[in-house]
Design an enzyme around this catalytic site. Sequence first.
Site, short mmCIF file in Angstrom:
data_model
loop_
_atom_site.label_atom_id
_atom_site.label_comp_id
_atom_site.label_asym_id
_atom_site.label_seq_id
_atom_site.Cartn_x
_atom_site.Cartn_y
_atom_site.Cartn_z
N TYR A 133 37.63 -6.52 -13.39
CA TYR A 133 38.65 -7.12 -14.25
C TYR A 133 39.59 -5.98 -14.58
O TYR A 133 39.79 -5.62 -15.71
CB TYR A 133 37.91 -7.65 -15.49
CG TYR A 133 38.67 -8.39 -16.55
CD1 TYR A 133 39.42 -9.53 -16.26
CD2 TYR A 133 38.57 -7.99 -17.89
CE1 TYR A 133 40.07 -10.23 -17.27
CE2 TYR A 133 39.21 -8.70 -18.90
CZ TYR A 133 39.96 -9.82 -18.57
OH TYR A 133 40.60 -10.53 -19.58
N HIS A 138 46.94 -8.18 -16.13
CA HIS A 138 46.19 -9.44 -16.14
C HIS A 138 45.36 -9.56 -17.42
O HIS A 138 45.37 -10.61 -18.09
CB HIS A 138 45.28 -9.53 -14.91
CG HIS A 138 44.33 -10.69 -14.95
ND1 HIS A 138 44.75 -12.00 -14.90
CD2 HIS A 138 42.97 -10.75 -15.07
CE1 HIS A 138 43.71 -12.81 -14.97
NE2 HIS A 138 42.62 -12.08 -15.07
N ARG A 147 44.01 -15.03 -27.09
CA ARG A 147 43.67 -14.35 -28.33
C ARG A 147 44.96 -13.99 -29.04
O ARG A 147 45.75 -14.87 -29.36
CB ARG A 147 42.77 -13.13 -28.04
CG ARG A 147 41.36 -13.51 -27.63
CD ARG A 147 40.48 -12.30 -27.34
NE ARG A 147 40.91 -11.53 -26.18
CZ ARG A 147 40.49 -11.74 -24.93
NH1 ARG A 147 39.60 -12.68 -24.67
NH2 ARG A 147 40.93 -11.01 -23.93
N GLU A 204 42.83 -16.69 -7.96
CA GLU A 204 43.06 -15.35 -8.49
C GLU A 204 43.28 -14.41 -7.31
O GLU A 204 42.43 -14.33 -6.41
CB GLU A 204 41.88 -14.87 -9.36
CG GLU A 204 41.82 -15.63 -10.69
CD GLU A 204 40.89 -15.00 -11.74
OE1 GLU A 204 41.13 -15.23 -12.93
OE2 GLU A 204 39.94 -14.29 -11.36
N GLU A 206 43.09 -11.21 -5.51
CA GLU A 206 42.28 -10.00 -5.63
C GLU A 206 42.13 -9.32 -4.26
O GLU A 206 42.36 -9.93 -3.22
CB GLU A 206 40.88 -10.33 -6.18
CG GLU A 206 40.91 -11.13 -7.48
CD GLU A 206 39.59 -11.18 -8.22
OE1 GLU A 206 38.65 -10.47 -7.83
OE2 GLU A 206 39.51 -11.95 -9.20
N LYS A 258 33.58 -20.44 -11.64
CA LYS A 258 33.91 -19.52 -10.55
C LYS A 258 33.02 -19.73 -9.31
O LYS A 258 33.48 -19.49 -8.19
CB LYS A 258 33.69 -18.07 -11.00
CG LYS A 258 34.54 -17.63 -12.19
CD LYS A 258 35.84 -17.05 -11.73
CE LYS A 258 36.55 -16.31 -12.87
NZ LYS A 258 37.83 -15.74 -12.41
N SER A 262 34.54 -18.70 -3.34
CA SER A 262 35.49 -17.58 -3.28
C SER A 262 35.83 -17.44 -1.80
O SER A 262 34.98 -17.68 -0.95
CB SER A 262 34.88 -16.28 -3.79
OG SER A 262 34.18 -16.48 -4.99
#
Lengths: 424, 424
Positions: A133, A138, A147, A204, A206, A258, A262
């Site tokens: 992460y 991001h 938040r 996502e 990546e 998730k 993938s």
Amino acid sequence: MIKANDSNRKSWIEVSKDSDFPIQNIPFGVFKKSDNNICVGTRIGDRAIDLNALQKLNYFAGIALGPEIFNKETLNDLLKLNKPVWRAVRDRIAEIFDANNEMDETHKGLVLSMIEEVEMMMPVSVGDYTDFYSSRQHAYNVGCMFRDPNNALLPNWLHIPVGYHGRASSIVLSGTNIHRPKGQQLPVDAEMPVFGPCKLMDFELEMAFVTGQGKELGNHISTAEADDYIFGMCIFNDWSARDIQKWEYVPLGPFLGKNFASSISPWIVTLDALEPFRVEGEKQEPAVLPYLEFKGNKNIDIKLEVQIASDHFEPHTISRSNYKYMYWNMTQQLAHHTVNGCNINAGDLMASGTISGNTPDAYGSMLELSWKGTKPITMPDGSERKFLQDNDSLIMKAHCQADHYRIGFGKVRTKILPAKKLNI
Amino acid sequence: MIKANDSNRKSWIEVSKDSDFPIQNIPFGVFKKSDNNICVGTRIGDRAIDLNALQKLNYFAGIALGPEIFNKETLNDLLKLNKPVWRAVRDRIAEIFDANNEMDETHKGLVLSMIEEVEMMMPVSVGDYTDFYSSRQHAYNVGCMFRDPNNALLPNWLHIPVGYHGRASSIVLSGTNIHRPKGQQLPVDAEMPVFGPCKLMDFELEMAFVTGQGKELGNHISTAEADDYIFGMCIFNDWSARDIQKWEYVPLGPFLGKNFASSISPWIVTLDALEPFRVEGEKQEPAVLPYLEFKGNKNIDIKLEVQIASDHFEPHTISRSNYKYMYWNMTQQLAHHTVNGCNINAGDLMASGTISGNTPDAYGSMLELSWKGTKPITMPDGSERKFLQDNDSLIMKAHCQADHYRIGFGKVRTKILPAKKLNI
């Protein structure tokens, strides 16, 4: 120093200027040939190269490979060897296909196929899969949305390359279509969850790295050693069902949001081939703990692009990002992962986390691009996307640009099929 | 209905009344014999039984096993078969060793070893490992300590069998000593983390199940089907470094606080052998979503015990719990895990989460037993434990009690060695 990286080298195989696969690349993968034989191979231009056939013809004489290492359905046995051997193989391939050398026509017939004539296979049997992460933008974006923009980064984020374990069994190859997942979601303002197809289907963007064989349980790999344990990289799409994820993830992290799938690109580009594209990363402040310190440039300039395609329009670019934006680099990720004594094996896969650049057109997920659905993206046919729709195809591409050639990863392309019916 | 469960059956192998391994058990494992051959085997009383030798002697004629299925270093190939075959093998073993039958002395010499003469091995090459969080008392205790006793359970807990992915590579066998992990911790009232050996070393008392081969990606396994995909169970110690875990786990869950090691017992006790000990679970309120509904008794009465031993005292019991306390059962865990289309493979392992009973002497971790270190436990030598110390050995035992025999799991025993020095 790495011979295969010689930027002046040309191959006797024709390579177009915009090919991802010049002789300076030499990635590794697995494919099925027209005779149904499966082998470990590489690619130059539009030719698939059967490394098993090359070995049988004695082209790898003198390299400590052992027999039948390329007569396999995955790269895992090759991954169990070590960097000097991987490097010797890649250097040898560069020699064999160098324009100054020639190959017998009979050998060409045994070794070469047109890329359209082979079927790419999953290159690695993934043992353990870890997702990091590590993109600051991001993490900041997610923190802002869910938040507080004034405290968007959680307290540990600047100290730890935060990561979690993902599901290895559901990692699939580019071209494998996936069904929209189903699961529990908590509707806005509701007290009780409902069950149904995911409504907030996301990708996502990546990159991932594939490891060689690590040390015994209880030992760690330092940042200085880390590169020796990394074989290469591929593109990684970390599919995410945002509504399922949101309801389930406190306190133990992502699970069904998730692990339905993938997707990876088929060619593993070696870390060696990426060396010329190393760049400096963002300065890390506050200073990291000593076990996370590192020397040299450890980021890599890999240009990334995301497209949506459908039955109604051609691939449409929705994001351009870059792997160089990572806050935490691979050597730090691997050093952190093992500092407690956790062991790694040949064929483990570690993904970067979503790679978002600093501008809204460089964000690496629909969640960020549409800012939680508040800013829909318009497609060429006039339709809008907040998240992904059934029958959308999602495409990711990646390459490093040199003056006269590029080192590319090809692409990962996946179509989203409608949710399957639940039988209970 | 399952012949091997006949409670009246006796074996011609002598079995003491308090043995975990009467002829009604017939667990599966892997061991190395005194001649260094490794085989799949079972155990009755104190005899290790070489199933490969039995197959070579044609004892499994008529069962669709394929050749060399027991001439393996793991159970994985057996796990790829299916429940009718697993059941047929167990029934046949019960026949072969039934007191009404006899075995040729030459065959005995090939098939039987004293248990002390064999070395138990990891029974399964674990593909993916998932850890659930399915004991209500444990979730409540953790919620009380770290959040609010009035809202101890998080909003999703009564709706979802909460789980997360763990690390498969670091699952080790009983008897494998582990080093105290090192990692980042945030001292109380500090703003910056420090690095060092874990100070709050803990165990978690869990049971785990091992799966057979599941369905293709995109399909789900219903609660009604789930038992067919579960081969058997073992004891599971989910080692936890509480200080590392606390600093790292928000928002993506446990990582280095858990992945340095998990320990399992060597024998996989089949779900069939546990059938006679099924009991009803706690009533689930609010009602679960339809895909989590199930029929019949799905909890199991397995008595659990945790002991600490050291150089200074014999094993001292610190907790007695029971697997029947689980709020979410295995069929619900597996149905939930796959409802989004996530696939499972033969040799996946899914652990229960810490199993805490309703009284303080039944809690399943030091964190709960010492209530965050506020209630130290006194050892036989007068020393105290808030968490585990270097050179402590942690022992977990489990068994089901019938009138005249018990179906046991043996034990998992692990010694904690001092932290290794960090080399950077």
